[in-house]
Design a protein around this motif. Structure first.
Motif, PDB file in Angstrom:
ATOM      1  N   ARG A 461       0.809  -1.211   0.000  1.00 55.35           N
ATOM      2  CA  ARG A 461       0.000   0.000   0.000  1.00 55.35           C
ATOM      3  C   ARG A 461       0.849   1.271   0.000  1.00 55.35           C
ATOM      4  N   THR A 462       1.990   1.222   0.655  1.00 54.83           N
ATOM      5  CA  THR A 462       2.888   2.368   0.612  1.00 54.83           C
ATOM      6  C   THR A 462       3.438   2.563  -0.797  1.00 54.83           C
ATOM      7  N   ALA A 463       3.837   1.455  -1.429  1.00 56.14           N
ATOM      8  CA  ALA A 463       4.342   1.535  -2.805  1.00 56.14           C
ATOM      9  C   ALA A 463       3.254   2.024  -3.753  1.00 56.14           C
ATOM     10  N   ALA A 464       2.015   1.574  -3.519  1.00 53.55           N
ATOM     11  CA  ALA A 464       0.903   2.028  -4.360  1.00 53.55           C
ATOM     12  C   ALA A 464       0.677   3.528  -4.192  1.00 53.55           C
ATOM     13  N   GLY A 465       0.791   4.015  -2.959  1.00 50.49           N
ATOM     14  CA  GLY A 465       0.632   5.439  -2.718  1.00 50.49           C
ATOM     15  C   GLY A 465       1.715   6.257  -3.415  1.00 50.49           C
ATOM     16  N   ILE A 466       2.952   5.777  -3.343  1.00 55.12           N
ATOM     17  CA  ILE A 466       4.058   6.478  -4.018  1.00 55.12           C
ATOM     18  C   ILE A 466       3.846   6.465  -5.529  1.00 55.12           C
ATOM     19  N   PHE A 467       3.439   5.312  -6.063  1.00 55.56           N
ATOM     20  CA  PHE A 467       3.203   5.187  -7.507  1.00 55.56           C
ATOM     21  C   PHE A 467       2.138   6.178  -7.967  1.00 55.56           C
ATOM     22  N   CYS A 468       1.052   6.283  -7.208  1.00 57.81           N
ATOM     23  CA  CYS A 468      -0.035   7.197  -7.583  1.00 57.81           C
ATOM     24  C   CYS A 468       0.411   8.660  -7.475  1.00 57.81           C
ATOM     25  N   LEU A 469       1.184   8.980  -6.441  1.00 50.98           N
ATOM     26  CA  LEU A 469       1.667  10.354  -6.279  1.00 50.98           C
ATOM     27  C   LEU A 469       2.624  10.740  -7.406  1.00 50.98           C
ATOM     28  N   VAL A 470       3.514   9.821  -7.777  1.00 54.47           N
ATOM     29  CA  VAL A 470       4.442  10.091  -8.875  1.00 54.47           C
ATOM     30  C   VAL A 470       3.672  10.271 -10.182  1.00 54.47           C
ATOM     31  N   SER A 471       2.651   9.428 -10.389  1.00 57.01           N
ATOM     32  CA  SER A 471       1.845   9.546 -11.613  1.00 57.01           C
ATOM     33  C   SER A 471       1.123  10.885 -11.645  1.00 57.01           C
ATOM     34  N   LEU A 472       0.578  11.281 -10.495  1.00 58.29           N
ATOM     35  CA  LEU A 472      -0.110  12.582 -10.434  1.00 58.29           C
ATOM     36  C   LEU A 472       0.876  13.721 -10.659  1.00 58.29           C
ATOM     37  N   TYR A 473       2.050  13.641 -10.072  1.00 58.04           N
ATOM     38  CA  TYR A 473       3.079  14.668 -10.267  1.00 58.04           C
ATOM     39  C   TYR A 473       3.494  14.734 -11.737  1.00 58.04           C
ATOM     40  N   HIS A 474       3.581  13.568 -12.366  1.00 59.91           N
ATOM     41  CA  HIS A 474       3.978  13.524 -13.784  1.00 59.91           C
ATOM     42  C   HIS A 474       2.954  14.248 -14.651  1.00 59.91           C
ATOM     43  N   LEU A 475       1.678  14.099 -14.355  1.00 59.74           N
ATOM     44  CA  LEU A 475       0.640  14.800 -15.109  1.00 59.74           C
ATOM     45  C   LEU A 475       0.796  16.306 -14.949  1.00 59.74           C
ATOM     46  N   VAL A 476       1.043  16.744 -13.719  1.00 61.96           N
ATOM     47  CA  VAL A 476       1.254  18.171 -13.479  1.00 61.96           C
ATOM     48  C   VAL A 476       2.507  18.651 -14.207  1.00 61.96           C
ATOM     49  N   TYR A 477       3.562  17.848 -14.152  1.00 59.92           N
ATOM     50  CA  TYR A 477       4.829  18.178 -14.818  1.00 59.92           C
ATOM     51  C   TYR A 477       4.611  18.357 -16.318  1.00 59.92           C
ATOM     52  N   LEU A 478       3.838  17.465 -16.939  1.00 61.66           N
ATOM     53  CA  LEU A 478       3.574  17.556 -18.371  1.00 61.66           C
ATOM     54  C   LEU A 478       2.769  18.806 -18.706  1.00 61.66           C
ATOM     55  N   ALA A 479       1.905  19.211 -17.781  1.00 64.14           N
ATOM     56  CA  ALA A 479       0.986  20.311 -18.071  1.00 64.14           C
ATOM     57  C   ALA A 479       1.595  21.692 -17.830  1.00 64.14           C
ATOM     58  N   VAL A 480       2.452  21.826 -16.819  1.00 63.04           N
ATOM     59  CA  VAL A 480       2.860  23.179 -16.411  1.00 63.04           C
ATOM     60  C   VAL A 480       4.314  23.513 -16.720  1.00 63.04           C
ATOM     61  N   THR A 481       5.132  22.532 -17.067  1.00 67.00           N
ATOM     62  CA  THR A 481       6.545  22.840 -17.340  1.00 67.00           C
ATOM     63  C   THR A 481       6.822  22.764 -18.836  1.00 67.00           C
ATOM     64  N   LYS A 482       7.811  23.553 -19.269  1.00 66.99           N
ATOM     65  CA  LYS A 482       8.176  23.580 -20.675  1.00 66.99           C
ATOM     66  C   LYS A 482       8.774  22.256 -21.115  1.00 66.99           C
ATOM     67  N   ASP A 483       9.689  21.706 -20.273  1.00 65.82           N
ATOM     68  CA  ASP A 483      10.288  20.410 -20.603  1.00 65.82           C
ATOM     69  C   ASP A 483       9.238  19.315 -20.636  1.00 65.82           C
ATOM     70  N   GLY A 484       8.266  19.436 -19.728  1.00 66.41           N
ATOM     71  CA  GLY A 484       7.200  18.438 -19.699  1.00 66.41           C
ATOM     72  C   GLY A 484       6.368  18.459 -20.958  1.00 66.41           C
ATOM     73  N   ARG A 485       6.015  19.659 -21.402  1.00 68.92           N
ATOM     74  CA  ARG A 485       5.212  19.770 -22.620  1.00 68.92           C
ATOM     75  C   ARG A 485       6.009  19.292 -23.834  1.00 68.92           C
ATOM     76  N   ARG A 486       7.297  19.628 -23.883  1.00 70.83           N
ATOM     77  CA  ARG A 486       8.155  19.160 -24.978  1.00 70.83           C
ATOM     78  C   ARG A 486       8.188  17.640 -25.011  1.00 70.83           C
ATOM     79  N   MET A 487       8.336  17.025 -23.803  1.00 71.42           N
ATOM     80  CA  MET A 487       8.410  15.572 -23.741  1.00 71.42           C
ATOM     81  C   MET A 487       7.074  14.932 -24.124  1.00 71.42           C
ATOM     82  N   PHE A 488       5.981  15.575 -23.717  1.00 68.83           N
ATOM     83  CA  PHE A 488       4.660  15.022 -24.049  1.00 68.83           C
ATOM     84  C   PHE A 488       4.473  14.965 -25.556  1.00 68.83           C
ATOM     85  N   TRP A 489       4.801  16.071 -26.239  1.00 66.37           N
ATOM     86  CA  TRP A 489       4.637  16.086 -27.687  1.00 66.37           C
ATOM     87  C   TRP A 489       5.618  15.128 -28.372  1.00 66.37           C
TER      88      TRP A 489
END
Length: 629
Positions: A461-489
């Motif tokens: 459950r701890t690993a699942a929580g970390i996995f979900c938090l990292v996934s959520l952070y990754h979505l934010v990273y893709l949306a709000v950072t320039k490098d994230g948007r570049r990587m998404f495209w």
């Protein structure tokens, strides 16, 4: 005439009185005669005086040592052996019919009954204390040790089991624990195969009821007793579940009825093919339980998870068709509600024990088959592709080159995300498969731990929580950072990715010899990235349904939880195999980067002395790809 009659009558009375006095004198004389050889009469009497009194203290010598007549030798041939049965007739008769007597006499035909009595009651009858005295060999707190003298020597039973039992140990806590006599009787002990034996299969409930009345009353209403009293020895009584000599409290880990062992105890019968066939119990009940979360966690030693008795009760076990049964459809909300609070009668629609694939919901079976086919095709295709790539690169070089001017491929933020994502994935996979395969070697570290099941629970459950938090952070990273948007495209699939895949296969098979330039992320990496996204969504949704199972059971049919269990397991299998076969190859075994692709550590796989040639930027290359597409 009347005077004479009265005289004769009074004469008779006087004669009778004189006879009785003479008889008493004779007895006294015999006792004194004993004292002439055996010491002063007072000293002889003292032999029977103990602090708490003696059982034979009020008896005279001649009460036990009788003689038919006197001769010069008081111990002549007419002297008869002491017979305990003169006073203890009932006990003597019972012992003469016992298994003990038959065994002892068969070993020595000259052995007298009295000498057998002294085997248990003490070797010196003159100093034999009352039964209630602690000094007595047959006192309730000492009688078991008396029995063990012989049974430990002959090893006909495992005495150590009884010594470690709660029945024996409780006496050290100043409690009245059951001893050997309480269960087997004192004198008329018979082998359990005899119908009149206290330990006979059908007599055991009555025996245990003496101390465990409430539990026995519940058992006497059960289907187990209904069959046992008809003579079916396969149907369990108290000793089958609790053991006969090695009885332990249910909170003791070693107990057969402890939380971790109760299911194993039930499986001894319900997992027996002969018993299942004879009593038509239905196939795969045990298999379905073992495959469930309850059964798997129980194997890992989870003390909190439900076991057989949690649902079916311990003593009042009844078939699900009985309205009083705890597993009757109308009682399930109450039974399951003991752990999953808030359930009502509308919940739990469907089968609890899915007996085989033919008994499960059609959607559950369909999902399983789809995943099996998908795993075979996907992993098989990956192995085939990687084998061709390895074979080609090992003999002829590289079928394509990475586009220059794009450095580094992974920024520091991406590398940090990758670290936590990969770490949590490994922890999830390991702790998940430990639950699915509790008997495998990967589960040994958990089994060895005293609270291994709980440790695994929190790791997952701890690993699942970390996995979900990292996934959520990754979505934010893709949306709000320039490098994230570049990587998404850069990860967006394009038509040219499909042509790159065909080109690579054509090159592997010798159908093309032209080297092709690949963008920052090629078709291999794009396929893996979006497979990770899709798998993460499936695992998160199915995991949440299973984690919040009480809410899920209240609002969803049971088959949906079964479906989520199947999806969660097989998606984990697919993801793990894909990581090992696909990602593992490109990171560790790809000849282009062997022994390891360093991108996840330093951001770029190329050597430091490899100068980047002038080329297009990522945006420019993306435009060219679109034009080519």
């Amino acid at each position: 005439m009347n005077i004479i009659s009265c005289f004769k009558k009074s004469h008779r009375i006087v004669f009778l009185w004189l006879f009785l006095c003479f008889l008493g004198l004779a007895i006294n004389l015999q006792a004194k005669d004993c004292a002439e050889c055996h010491g002063d009469l007072a000293e002889v009497k003292k032999m029977t005086i103990l602090p708490g009194g003696a059982a034979h203290g009020d008896l005279d010598c001649v009460d036990c040592h009788t003689q038919e007549e006197y001769e010069e030798d008081p111990h002549g041939k007419v002297s008869t052996p002491v017979s305990c049965g003169e006073c203890h007739e009932d006990e003597s008769d019972a012992f003469a019919e016992s298994n003990h007597y038959k065994v002892m006499v068969s070993s020595s035909s000259n052995m007298h009954l009295t000498s057998l009595c002294l085997t248990c009651h003490g070797s010196d009858p003159h100093k034999m204390p009352y039964l209630e005295e602690e000094a007595s060999a047959t006192h309730p707190h000492r009688v078991s040790e008396t029995c063990m003298i012989c049974h430990e020597k002959h090893k006909d039973i495992d005495v150590s089991m009884f010594k470690n039992s709660i029945h024996h140990k409780s006496r050290f806590d100043k409690k009245r624990g059951a001893n050997c006599v309480d269960c087997h009787g004192a004198h008329g002990i018979q082998h359990s195969s005899f119908q009149n034996s206290k330990t006979n299969h059908t007599q055991v409930p009555s025996l245990c009821k003496g101390c465990h009345e409430e539990e026995t009353e519940e058992y006497l209403k059960s289907s187990h007793w209904m069959m046992a009293k008809k003579g079916f020895v396969e149907s369990p009584v108290c000793t089958n579940c609790h053991s006969n000599h090695g009885v332990h409290g249910s909170k003791e880990e070693i107990s057969r009825t402890s939380a971790t062992n109760a299911s194993s105890t039930c499986i001894e019968c319900h997992g027996s093919e002969s018993i299942i066939r004879k009593f038509r119990l239905g196939d795969n009940k045990v298999e379905s339980f073992n495959a469930s979360y309850h059964g798997l966690s129980n194997k890992l030693g989870d003390k909190k998870v439900a076991h057989c008795a949690s649902c079916h009760e311990s003593h009042k076990v009844l078939p699900s068709s009985d309205l009083q049964s705890s597993v009757h459809p109308q009682q399930l909300a109450v039974t399951c509600g003991k752990c999953h609070e808030g359930l009502d009668d509308s919940a739990l629609t469907g089968k609890i024990h899915s007996v085989g694939e033919e008994d499960e919901h059609v959607v559950v079976g369909l999902a399983r088959y789809i995943y099996i086919i998908l795993i075979i095709l996907t992993i098989g295709g990956m192995l085939f592709h990687n084998f061709l790539d390895l074979l080609y690169k090992s003999t002829k070089g590289h079928p394509y080159q990475r586009e220059r001017k794009i450095k580094p491929r992974f920024s520091r933020g991406i590398r940090v995300q990758h670290f936590f994502l990969s770490g949590s994935f490994i922890a999830l996979a390991w702790s998940g498969f430990v639950l699915a395969y509790p008997d495998s070697i990967i589960s040994k570290p958990i089994i060895w731990l005293e609270s291994g099941a709980e440790v695994r629970y929190w790791i997952h459950r701890t690993a699942a929580g970390i996995f979900c938090l990292v996934s959520l952070y990754h979505l934010v990273y893709l949306a709000v950072t320039k490098d994230g948007r570049r990587m998404f495209w850069a990860f967006i699939p394009r038509i040219c990715d499909l042509s790159d895949a065909f080109f690579a296969l054509a090159t592997y098979l010798g159908l093309s010899k032209r080297t092709r330039v690949h963008p920052q992320f090629n078709y291999v990496e794009k396929a893996e990235y979006w497979a990770l996204v899709w798998g993460s969504i499936i695992m998160t949704v199915s995991g949440a349904v299973l984690l919040f199972n009480t809410f899920s059971m209240a609002v969803l049919p049971i088959w949906v939880l079964d479906l989520m269990t199947v999806v969660h397991f097989w998606e984990a299998v697919l993801a793990t195999l894909a990581i090992l076969v696909w990602h593992g190859y490109w990171v560790f075994f790809d000849p282009e980067h062997y022994p390891m692709n360093m991108t996840w550590l330093i951001g770029d796989p190329r050597p430091e002395n490899d100068e980047s040639s002038e080329g297009d930027t990522l945006e420019e290359h993306g435009s060219k790809e679109d034009a080519e597409g």
